[in-house]
Every structure is written in structure tokens, then in C-alpha cells.
Design a protein around this motif. Structure first.
Motif, PDB file in Angstrom:
ATOM      1  N   UNK A 105      34.591  43.604  44.390  1.00  0.00           N
ATOM      2  CA  UNK A 105      34.492  44.281  43.095  1.00  0.00           C
ATOM      3  C   UNK A 105      34.901  43.303  42.001  1.00  0.00           C
ATOM      4  N   UNK A 106      34.173  43.320  40.891  1.00  0.00           N
ATOM      5  CA  UNK A 106      34.475  42.477  39.725  1.00  0.00           C
ATOM      6  C   UNK A 106      34.701  43.382  38.528  1.00  0.00           C
ATOM      7  N   UNK A 107      35.811  43.186  37.820  1.00  0.00           N
ATOM      8  CA  UNK A 107      36.173  44.098  36.741  1.00  0.00           C
ATOM      9  C   UNK A 107      36.791  43.368  35.556  1.00  0.00           C
ATOM     10  N   UNK A 108      36.715  44.014  34.392  1.00  0.00           N
ATOM     11  CA  UNK A 108      37.530  43.637  33.238  1.00  0.00           C
ATOM     12  C   UNK A 108      38.864  44.357  33.389  1.00  0.00           C
ATOM     13  N   UNK A 109      39.977  43.639  33.275  1.00  0.00           N
ATOM     14  CA  UNK A 109      41.282  44.203  33.614  1.00  0.00           C
ATOM     15  C   UNK A 109      42.068  44.724  32.417  1.00  0.00           C
ATOM     16  N   UNK A 110      41.988  44.070  31.276  1.00  0.00           N
ATOM     17  CA  UNK A 110      42.700  44.559  30.098  1.00  0.00           C
ATOM     18  C   UNK A 110      42.257  43.785  28.872  1.00  0.00           C
ATOM     19  N   UNK A 111      42.473  44.392  27.731  1.00  0.00           N
ATOM     20  CA  UNK A 111      42.336  43.713  26.448  1.00  0.00           C
ATOM     21  C   UNK A 111      43.480  44.220  25.575  1.00  0.00           C
ATOM     22  N   UNK A 112      44.207  43.307  24.955  1.00  0.00           N
ATOM     23  CA  UNK A 112      45.412  43.705  24.222  1.00  0.00           C
ATOM     24  C   UNK A 112      45.746  42.660  23.168  1.00  0.00           C
TER      25      UNK A 112
END
Length: 435
Positions: A105-112
Motif C-alpha cells: 500500500x502507498x499512501x500520503x501520511x500527513x500534511x502540517x
């Protein structure tokens, strides 16, 4: 430049968050999914250690990190605006007594981002997938025929705003206000046979839960000089128990399954009367969480620390779903890690300015299945590469570990996780020298 990147990355994250399948773990079948967020890439590269804070990285585990000392580069007048985004690729080898299978699985984990709001006040905000559901499971009978087939997707997301305050030169405090939201969908198909031959129609149950709720996270950080060379850092975080509202629907259907491609054709369906059962709107209990850690190091040279986390997972409840062979007990984890910078101010070697990280963690996930504890172990490595100005950097992380066991007909996950984050800094607030 960073302001334009913020807009682009937020828009990209908003699109990806609804489309991505954040996990392929069979253990996401239980509760509200597997824990997806385990800290920033910098944290995870040190075994999950989150007690270290500085002026150029966003620490999303402790809101007290939103404040800190002004930079000498900025004439000791203010701190940089920090922005971070991360993605990861997880490859999992699922091992059972009956065989093995690979998935990924490939994902975007966070933006902050975080920014200064004055000499002693800081502000942070962001969004991240907190838990993730993504599984495809089958029960087989003695003739190796499918008896039940389960699928699930979705998860719980978290959007937050927080504030940090510098109480003294050594002590700072902070608080995050979190809005939790998301959707979890579960499907179960029961297969029936007539003399070993599948009957024409099968029964499918579909459950959908719309989740929403609020909670807070409180943090403290403490820094003090041990001597001229060494600095002691400690951190504490606490999230009290909270509730999440779940609005539920359940549909029973008769389906015809295409034997060639597995496509499911709905013949007829009926909505379950959950309101009569008091299950159309339920409350899920999110357990309290407490962490404490301390470490020592030489600023801008090296750091070594340890952190203990306790989560009262036995408080978790979900009235809409009951599973006979699974229970939740209190969870705990230990993280040990640190970093090393050969020479942060080197002009002759780029690699001497890089930050090298490593760590190890041991975790009791709080899930017990067939009286077997589901534990996790992992080792991690990472490197922070300087890019651009104002101490911006790209962070690469690698984690190798194991979750679960093959005892009691369970599944053991051997996983490899690659992570990438951009930690970008800019100066938005600058005092005028002349009028």
C-alpha cells in the motif's frame, strides 16, 4: 515559494485521502482499523521517538513543540514557519500455517505546518489519516472451499489545530484540538453449497459507519543544560478518553457471483432496521493515551533517548460490531532511538551536514485474538538531507518489522516501510529595520 507549496500539497492531500487504501493488514479487521499515524518520518526513523524537538522540524506528537527559541540566523528575532508533508510505501508479507502472500500500500501520511504567533506563542495545524482499514479475508472449510469472505476499507482521519506556549526558557506546554472523521465499510459474504457445489445465490451483508468526534492532546517539553556540552530533553503527552459518534447503516442482499471474474451482481436487498435495535447511532470510545520520555545529547551533534507509551485500549468499545474471538486489553510500547550529525556547519562535505537516525521499538498493540497477544517489533533507519535555505530538509526513512504470530491459526506480518517527507522552512515575519 513555501506558500505556493502549501496550497498545492493541501489540495493534493485532500484528493488522495479519500482515494487511498492506507493498509493491507488483516488486523485492520478489528476495531476501527490499524493505527496509521505513528509520528513524523523523523520520529519513525528513531524507532517512534517523539520527545526531541527543535526549531526546524514539525513534531506532530507533542503540541508543546510549536514554540521554541528564536534562531540566531534570524538575528534572534523570530522562528521559521515550518511546513511538512510525507508519504510512505508499505510492503507486507503475510505468513500463515497454510501459506504466504505479499501485498502493499502507498499512501500520503500527513500534511502540517506550524508558525510563531509572538515571542512565546506558537500555532500548528494539519490533517492526517489516523487509522486505516483495508483487508480481504476468507474462511475455508475442510474441502478448501470458501465459507465466508470479508472485505473492509476506510478509516479515521484527524484534522487538528493547536497552540504552544513557552512558560520559561526550559519549559513549554501545548494543546491540540482534534476533529476526527471518516467512513468505514465492511462487507461479509456467506457461501452455501449443495453437495459441494455452490448454490446459485449467496447472501451479502454490508455495514457502513460514518464517524465523527472531538478530542484533545496535551503536551509538555522540558530542556535544560547538564553542562556546557550536554542538554537533557524530556517530553510528556496525554490524550483523555473521548467518544466518537458512529452513524450506521446495514444492508442485506442476495447476490450472484460471476465465477470468471468474481464480480458481484446484486439481485435484491433490504435495509436492516437498526433504529429499532438502537444501533443506528452509536458511540465509540477512544481510549486515553499517555507517553513519557527523556534523552540526552549535544545540540546539533547527537541525541539518544527512550520513550514509553501506555494506551488504555481496554476502554475501547464499538456496539455495532462484536467479535467473539477478539478482545482489547491495555496497550503499551517502548521506543529507543536517536540521531547523529557529523558536522552541521560543514562547508567541505554535504554528507557531514546530513542527519543520520536509527531506532527500535517494541509494542503490545492491545489486541488479543484466540488468547494470543498481537505484538509488534521494528527497527528503523533514516537520513535527513539539507535542501534549500532556512535549514529545510528531505527526510528518508526505512522501517523493517514484524506484527502478529502464526500461533492459533493467525497471520504474521513481516513488513518493510519506506517513508519520505519534506520539511520546509521559511521566514514570513521579519521586523522592519527602517521606516
Amino acid at each position: 515559494m513555501i506558500k505556493k507549496l502549501v496550497i498545492v500539497f493541501v489540495a493534493f492531500f485532500a484528493l488522495q485521502m479519500n482515494a487511498q487504501e492506507g493498509t493491507a493488514s488483516p488486523y485492520s479487521f478489528y476495531g476501527i482499523g490499524s493505527l496509521k499515524f505513528k509520528g513524523t518520518v523523523e520520529n519513525r526513523s528513531m524507532g517512534g521517538l517523539s520527545i526531541y524537538t527543535d526549531s526546524i522540524h514539525v513534531n506532530l506528537r507533542n503540541p508543546a513543540s510549536y514554540v521554541g527559541p528564536d534562531l540566531k540566523t534570524f538575528n534572534n528575532e523570530n522562528r521559521p514557519v515550518k511546513f511538512s508533508i510525507a508519504a510512505s510505501h508499505n510492503s507486507i508479507n503475510l505468513k500463515a500455517d497454510s501459506g504466504s502472500e505479499k501485498t502493499s500500500a502507498t499512501t500520503v501520511d500527513y500534511v502540517a505546518m506550524s508558525m510563531p504567533l509572538g515571542k512565546k506563542l506558537g500555532f500548528g495545524l494539519g490533517i492526517l489519516p489516523y487509522t486505516s482499514v483495508g483487508y480481504k479475508l476468507e474462511d475455508l472449510n475442510s474441502n478448501n472451499q470458501v465459507v465466508n469472505r470479508y472485505r473492509g476499507e476506510g478509516g479515521l482521519n484527524k484534522a487538528f489545530v493547536g497552540f504552544g506556549y513557552q512558560i520559561t526558557d526550559k519549559l513549554s506546554a501545548g494543546i491540540d484540538f482534534n476533529y476526527n472523521f471518516g467512513t468505514i465499510q465492511n462487507t461479509a459474504i456467506a457461501f452455501l453449497y449443495d453437495d459441494g457445489i455452490p448454490i446459485q445465490y449467496q447472501t451479502r451483508e454490508e455495514n457502513r459507519s460514518e464517524l465523527s468526534g472531538l478530542n484533545i492532546n496535551i503536551g509538555l517539553t522540558y530542556k535544560t543544560k547538564v553542562n556546557d556540552e550536554l542538554e537533557l530533553q524530556s517530553g510528556v503527552t496525554f490524550s483523555p478518553k473521548s467518544d466518537i459518534t458512529s452513524r450506521n447503516t446495514r444492508i442485506f442482499g442476495t447476490i450472484l457471483i460471476n465465477e470468471q471474474n468474481g464480480q458481484e451482481l446484486l439481485i435484491n436487498s433490504i435495509n436492516a432496521d437498526l433504529e429499532t435495535q438502537g444501533l443506528d447511532k452509536t458511540n465509540l470510545t477512544l481510549p486515553s493515551r499517555f507517553s513519557f520520555g527523556t534523552g540526552i545529547g549535544a545540540p546539533r551533534k547527537w541525541f539518544l533517548g527512550a520513550e514509553y507509551t501506555f494506551q488504555n485500549t481496554s476502554e475501547f468499545s464499538n456496539p455495532i460490531v462484536t467479535i467473539d474471538n477478539a478482545t482489547f486489553v491495555n496497550a503499551s510500547s517502548i521506543a529507543i532511538g536517536g540521531f547523529f550529525i557529523p558536522d552541521y556547519n560543514s562547508f567541505s562535505s554535504y554528507w557531514k551536514r546530513a542527519t543520520y537516525r536509527a531506532g527500535i521499538h517494541f509494542e503490545n498493540t492491545g489486541l488479543e485474538i484466540n488468547n494470543e497477544k498481537i505484538n509488534e517489533f521494528g527497527i528503523s533507519f533514516g537520513v535527513g538531507l539539507p535542501v534549500g535555505k532556512w535549514f529545510s530538509n528531505a527526510n528518508l526513512g526505512l522501517e523493517v518489522g514484524r506484527r502478529g504470530t502464526t500461533n492459533q491459526n493467525l497471520i504474521q506480518e513481516n513488513f518493510v516501510s519506506f517513508q519520505l517527507s519534506l520539511s520546509l522552512n521559511d521566514r514570513w515575519f521579519e521586523k522592519r529595520k527602517y521606516n
